[in-house]
Design a protein around this motif. Structure first.
Motif, PDB file in Angstrom:
ATOM      1  N   ILE A   1      -0.512   4.821   6.291  1.00  0.00           N
ATOM      2  CA  ILE A   1       0.174   4.704   5.005  1.00  0.00           C
ATOM      3  C   ILE A   1       0.645   6.076   4.536  1.00  0.00           C
ATOM      4  N   GLU A   2      -0.200   7.086   4.702  1.00  0.00           N
ATOM      5  CA  GLU A   2       0.155   8.432   4.274  1.00  0.00           C
ATOM      6  C   GLU A   2       1.374   8.947   5.035  1.00  0.00           C
ATOM      7  N   GLU A   3       1.421   8.669   6.345  1.00  0.00           N
ATOM      8  CA  GLU A   3       2.550   9.138   7.146  1.00  0.00           C
ATOM      9  C   GLU A   3       3.844   8.412   6.768  1.00  0.00           C
ATOM     10  N   THR A   4       3.728   7.108   6.518  1.00  0.00           N
ATOM     11  CA  THR A   4       4.906   6.355   6.092  1.00  0.00           C
ATOM     12  C   THR A   4       5.422   6.882   4.761  1.00  0.00           C
ATOM     13  N   ALA A   5       4.509   7.112   3.808  1.00  0.00           N
ATOM     14  CA  ALA A   5       4.906   7.623   2.496  1.00  0.00           C
ATOM     15  C   ALA A   5       5.556   8.991   2.616  1.00  0.00           C
ATOM     16  N   ALA A   6       5.015   9.838   3.485  1.00  0.00           N
ATOM     17  CA  ALA A   6       5.597  11.172   3.677  1.00  0.00           C
ATOM     18  C   ALA A   6       7.023  11.066   4.210  1.00  0.00           C
ATOM     19  N   ALA A   7       7.256  10.123   5.121  1.00  0.00           N
ATOM     20  CA  ALA A   7       8.605   9.923   5.659  1.00  0.00           C
ATOM     21  C   ALA A   7       9.555   9.438   4.572  1.00  0.00           C
ATOM     22  N   VAL A   8       9.067   8.548   3.698  1.00  0.00           N
ATOM     23  CA  VAL A   8       9.894   8.054   2.593  1.00  0.00           C
ATOM     24  C   VAL A   8      10.242   9.203   1.643  1.00  0.00           C
ATOM     25  N   ILE A   9       9.264  10.032   1.339  1.00  0.00           N
ATOM     26  CA  ILE A   9       9.502  11.166   0.427  1.00  0.00           C
ATOM     27  C   ILE A   9      10.522  12.128   1.035  1.00  0.00           C
TER      28      ILE A   9
ATOM     29  N   ASN B   1       1.304   6.961  -6.872  1.00  0.00           N
ATOM     30  CA  ASN B   1       0.336   8.008  -7.196  1.00  0.00           C
ATOM     31  C   ASN B   1       0.920   9.397  -7.038  1.00  0.00           C
ATOM     32  N   ARG B   2       2.046   9.484  -6.366  1.00  0.00           N
ATOM     33  CA  ARG B   2       2.765  10.752  -6.247  1.00  0.00           C
ATOM     34  C   ARG B   2       3.838  10.878  -7.318  1.00  0.00           C
ATOM     35  N   GLY B   3       3.940   9.868  -8.202  1.00  0.00           N
ATOM     36  CA  GLY B   3       4.869   9.953  -9.315  1.00  0.00           C
ATOM     37  C   GLY B   3       6.177   9.217  -9.133  1.00  0.00           C
ATOM     38  N   PHE B   4       6.310   8.423  -8.077  1.00  0.00           N
ATOM     39  CA  PHE B   4       7.544   7.690  -7.826  1.00  0.00           C
ATOM     40  C   PHE B   4       7.439   6.256  -8.347  1.00  0.00           C
TER      41      PHE B   4
ATOM     42  N   PRO C   1       0.812  -1.226   0.000  1.00  0.00           N
ATOM     43  CA  PRO C   1       0.000   0.000   0.000  1.00  0.00           C
ATOM     44  C   PRO C   1       0.839   1.267   0.000  1.00  0.00           C
ATOM     45  N   THR C   2       1.983   1.228   0.674  1.00  0.00           N
ATOM     46  CA  THR C   2       2.863   2.397   0.664  1.00  0.00           C
ATOM     47  C   THR C   2       3.434   2.616  -0.734  1.00  0.00           C
TER      48      THR C   2
ATOM     49  N   VAL D   1      15.658   3.410   7.935  1.00  0.00           N
ATOM     50  CA  VAL D   1      14.585   2.546   8.423  1.00  0.00           C
ATOM     51  C   VAL D   1      13.427   3.386   8.944  1.00  0.00           C
ATOM     52  N   ILE D   2      12.221   2.965   8.624  1.00  0.00           N
ATOM     53  CA  ILE D   2      11.015   3.630   9.118  1.00  0.00           C
ATOM     54  C   ILE D   2      10.190   2.613   9.893  1.00  0.00           C
ATOM     55  N   ASP D   3       9.858   2.937  11.127  1.00  0.00           N
ATOM     56  CA  ASP D   3       8.996   2.080  11.940  1.00  0.00           C
ATOM     57  C   ASP D   3       7.546   2.442  11.636  1.00  0.00           C
ATOM     58  N   VAL D   4       6.795   1.498  11.078  1.00  0.00           N
ATOM     59  CA  VAL D   4       5.420   1.776  10.652  1.00  0.00           C
ATOM     60  C   VAL D   4       4.387   1.390  11.703  1.00  0.00           C
TER      61      VAL D   4
END
Length: 290
Positions: free
Chosen positions: A253-261, A164-167, A157-158, A245-248
């Motif tokens: 999902i939105e917060e995880t994606a924001a951290a990845v970006i 959808n953000r272009g990545f 899902p992430t 590393v991101i602890d989910v």
């Protein structure tokens, strides 16, 4: 508790309006809200048909409508029914007009024009779907981001959200008994990010998954010792390779994606000294993000 009927009217797809409503409703616990979604409202005849439904289920009306005639008709009809109507983007648009010294262009769905960014996003979605769950590892070097993590750590899902953000995103499950392809450890272009979670949370998610599939919920897949070993194995791999590393565990999902970006942008800023866009070559970058 009183039920609220929330009517969302848009002259385009309504994605923006839905996100605004979702973000606002998140501030209210246990609210009994029924959402009515009305996209592509571009004629007074269409609006009149919707108004009969709104009259049958009166409530709050949120809208993003460019046409002054349709807006005026909606506001007049709502006033007649004694309903509140709110133009969701007016305050922001007015502020931008003042700061930029120009009027906003009143064209429905302007944010969805089929420009280069649109086609890049479509391409990213296609790539991401084709490289889910370790598939297509031969093409990983073409990805912008690669997510790694144990089963049920929200990789897919992430990935879709980021697409959808272009990545362009690939993802791979980390399985103790099945080492990943060697190419994972030699990638230069993609940002590799490890997703991890607490053992307790992971067991809960996996058990719910098994129950939804009508499978026995007592297997090694949800055994505490086995899951703990999996999580530790993945964390050790992330650390050995210097991957961020991101602890989910407590992230949406939105917060995880924001951290990845944020990690992706930080990586490109370190390399290029400026902002970045998905798809820009980063082949000369190596090493973890500090």
């Amino acid at each position: 508790m009183q039920r609220l009927h929330l009517h969302l009217l848009s002259d385009s797809t309504g994605e923006t309006l839905e996100m605004i409503a979702k973000a606002a409703l998140a501030q209210f616990e246990n609210a009994d809200v029924v959402r009515h979604f009305w996209p592509m409202v571009r004629s007074q005849q269409h609006l009149d048909r919707i108004m009969s439904e709104i009259a049958a289920h009166p409530g709050l009306v949120l809208f993003t409508l460019v046409s002054t005639e349709i807006r005026a008709r909606l506001e007049q009809r709502c006033a007649t029914l004694g309903l509140s109507s709110v133009a969701a983007l007016d305050t922001v648009t007015d502020a931008l007009e003042q700061q930029l010294g120009q009027e906003a262009k009143g064209r429905p769905g302007r944010q969805h024009t089929m420009d280069e960014a649109y086609f890049r996003r479509v391409d990213a979605i296609q790539f991401t779907i084709a490289h889910d769950d370790g598939v297509g590892w031969e093409n990983w070097e073409q990805a912008d981001i690669l997510l790694a993590g144990v089963s049920r750590s929200s990789k897919t899902p992430t990935s879709i959200y980021l697409a959808n953000r272009g990545f362009k995103v690939a993802n791979i499950p980390i399985v103790v008994e099945s080492p990943p392809p060697h190419s994972l450890f030699t990638l230069r272009r993609p940002l590799v990010v490890g997703l991890t979670t607490s053992t307790e949370r992971l067991i809960q998610v996996r058990r719910n998954r098994l129950l939804s599939l009508n499978q026995a919920p007592e297997t090694a897949y949800v055994d505490n010792d086995h899951v703990t070993h999996e999580v530790q194995f993945a964390r050790r791999m992330f650390a050995d390779n210097g991957w961020p590393v991101i602890d989910v565990s407590r992230r949406s999902i939105e917060e995880t994606a924001a951290a990845v970006i944020n990690l992706y942008n930080e990586r490109h800023n370190i390399r290029a000294g400026g902002s970045s866009e998905p798809g820009r070559d980063s082949a000369d970058w190596k090493g973890p993000i500090a």
